[in-house]
Design a protein around this motif. Structure first.
Motif, short mmCIF file in Angstrom:
data_model
loop_
_atom_site.label_atom_id
_atom_site.label_comp_id
_atom_site.label_asym_id
_atom_site.label_seq_id
_atom_site.Cartn_x
_atom_site.Cartn_y
_atom_site.Cartn_z
N LEU A 88 15.37 -4.34 68.96
CA LEU A 88 15.64 -2.95 69.30
C LEU A 88 14.42 -2.37 70.02
O LEU A 88 13.32 -2.35 69.47
N SER A 89 14.66 -1.93 71.24
CA SER A 89 13.57 -1.42 72.08
C SER A 89 13.78 0.08 72.30
O SER A 89 14.90 0.53 72.55
N VAL A 90 12.71 0.86 72.18
CA VAL A 90 12.79 2.31 72.32
C VAL A 90 11.74 2.78 73.33
O VAL A 90 10.58 2.36 73.27
N SER A 91 12.14 3.65 74.24
CA SER A 91 11.21 4.19 75.22
C SER A 91 11.50 5.67 75.44
O SER A 91 12.66 6.09 75.41
N GLY A 92 10.47 6.45 75.64
CA GLY A 92 10.64 7.89 75.89
C GLY A 92 9.47 8.68 75.33
O GLY A 92 8.44 8.12 74.95
N ASP A 93 9.64 9.98 75.26
CA ASP A 93 8.60 10.87 74.74
C ASP A 93 8.68 10.88 73.21
O ASP A 93 9.22 11.80 72.59
N ARG A 254 10.82 1.83 86.30
CA ARG A 254 10.99 3.15 86.92
C ARG A 254 11.44 4.22 85.93
O ARG A 254 11.08 5.38 86.08
N SER A 255 12.22 3.87 84.96
CA SER A 255 12.79 4.85 84.04
C SER A 255 12.72 4.31 82.62
O SER A 255 12.49 3.11 82.40
N PRO A 256 12.93 5.18 81.61
CA PRO A 256 12.98 4.68 80.22
C PRO A 256 14.02 3.60 80.04
O PRO A 256 13.82 2.65 79.27
N THR A 257 15.15 3.71 80.74
CA THR A 257 16.18 2.67 80.64
C THR A 257 15.67 1.34 81.18
O THR A 257 15.87 0.28 80.56
N VAL A 260 13.11 -0.10 78.50
CA VAL A 260 13.67 -0.72 77.30
C VAL A 260 14.36 -2.05 77.64
O VAL A 260 14.26 -3.02 76.89
N ASN A 261 15.05 -2.08 78.77
CA ASN A 261 15.70 -3.33 79.15
C ASN A 261 14.68 -4.43 79.45
O ASN A 261 14.81 -5.57 78.99
N THR A 262 13.66 -4.09 80.21
CA THR A 262 12.65 -5.07 80.61
C THR A 262 11.94 -5.66 79.40
O THR A 262 11.80 -6.88 79.27
N TYR A 263 11.50 -4.79 78.50
CA TYR A 263 10.72 -5.28 77.35
C TYR A 263 11.61 -5.95 76.30
O TYR A 263 11.17 -6.91 75.63
N ALA A 264 12.84 -5.49 76.12
CA ALA A 264 13.73 -6.13 75.16
C ALA A 264 14.05 -7.56 75.61
O ALA A 264 14.00 -8.50 74.80
#
Length: 342
Positions: A88-93, A254-257, A260-264
């Motif tokens: 589970l990968s989470v990205s954002g503020d 480029r974006s939080p999406t 999360v996809n890249t790192y997951a």
């Protein structure tokens, strides 16, 4: 609230009978029409040609989907979903510590046993030099393939550069200039060096052209493969290809999406924590010799597997620099046969 909904979906799905029947009907309808156009026929036939009888080349059929029940999904879900198996990968503020506490409190504890990574035994081992799928159309859809490697592998980065030069960079690639711009035989031709961490991938060249120009387009494609293998590449081609890879690298973040996809996926592939820090420097370090070595190592025109979708009787009669009928052994089938070959 979103995390609570996610937790319920992952661990306590309802599989409502009405929803199940609707999705099943949609999938069955999709199967009935999946070979209406040539592109999916070509992709399916290519996978079956390069990986005969392997699980990755199987496709759903009206029978296999038609017999599925809601209980089948429930049983499959029970065996598949566990905290120990989920990335589970989470990205954002967000605050990392606060988010970690929420996740630990929301999701079930992982099983004490370590989750097993996906392990399959799959190898590209084509049985035919030519696979021809008959469809009554005026175009020939063609793919030429060769076995490649399973990542991680030291040859992948130099092959990525080679692929861009050969056909991966669109109109500016060698294949794009030779077959599209100079000869005018196709609107689109490209090459691809597969990236796969689960089993060995393939390298292929793919295009479509008029039926009467299929033989000539193949002959010119082989010429370009032989030329890059025998004569190598130029310093300018090398630098342009490396710049393309490095300049495109930030688009993965480029974006939080994207993040999360890249790192997951990177975690799933088992890459090191420094993978993305090291990538640009590894590309910059590649030399002409590195790229030319993988060209000679993997690009073997005499070993190509040819997959063709079109008017097979007309295609097999052509001999404008290349004779399809001389490919041996070869197989001629219909699109319906692809569903039967499991």
């Amino acid at each position: 609230t979103a995390l609570q909904i996610l937790q319920q979906m992952l661990y306590h799905p309802a599989f409502q009978e009405k929803r199940f029947k609707k999705e099943k009907a949609v999938m069955l309808q999709s199967i009935r029409h999946r070979f209406d156009t040539p592109d999916p026929i070509l992709s399916t036939a290519y996978d079956k040609a390069m990986y005969p009888k392997e699980s990755n080349a199987r496709i759903p059929t009206l029978e296999s989907v038609g017999t599925l029940s809601r209980e089948d999904l429930q049983s499959y879900h029970k065996d598949l979903f566990g905290t120990e198996d989920i990335i589970l990968s989470v990205s954002g503020d967000i605050d990392k510590q606060a988010m970690t506490q929420k996740l630990n409190g929301l999701f079930p504890q992982a099983d004490s046993k370590k989750a097993d990574s996906l392990k399959v035994s799959i190898e590209p081992s084509p049985e035919y030099r030519g696979v021809f799928v008959h469809k009554d159309i005026s175009q020939a859809y063609i793919r030429l393939g060769l076995p490649f490697i399973q990542r991680p592998h030291p040859d992948y980065y130099p092959m990525s550069v080679l692929n861009l030069i050969l056909g991966g960079s669109g109109f500016t690639s060698r294949l794009g200039q030779k077959i599209r711009s100079d000869a005018g035989l196709t609107y689109s031709i490209y090459s691809r060096a597969g990236s796969n961490y689960t089993y060995p991938a393939t390298i292929y060249v793919s295009f479509h052209t008029k039926t009467e120009s299929a033989s000539r387009a193949v002959a010119l494609s082989i010429e370009e493969i032989e030329r890059i293998r025998e004569e190598g590449i130029t310093a300018e081609e090398l630098e342009n290809a490396k710049a393309t890879l490095i300049d495109g690298f930030p688009s993965m973040f480029r974006s939080p999406t994207d993040i999360v996809n890249t790192y997951a996926w990177s975690e799933y592939y088992g890459r090191s924590d420094d993978h993305f820090k090291e990538y640009p420097d590894k590309i910059r370090a590649l030399t002409e010799k590195d790229v030319e070595e993988v060209a000679r190592k993997y690009l073997h025109p005499d070993s190509l597997t040819y997959v063709v979708v079109g008017d097979t009787s007309a295609i097999l009669e052509q001999n404008d620099g290349f004779a399809f009928k001389e490919l041996s052994p070869r197989l001629t089938i219909t699109p319906d046969s692809l569903s039967q070959q499991q």
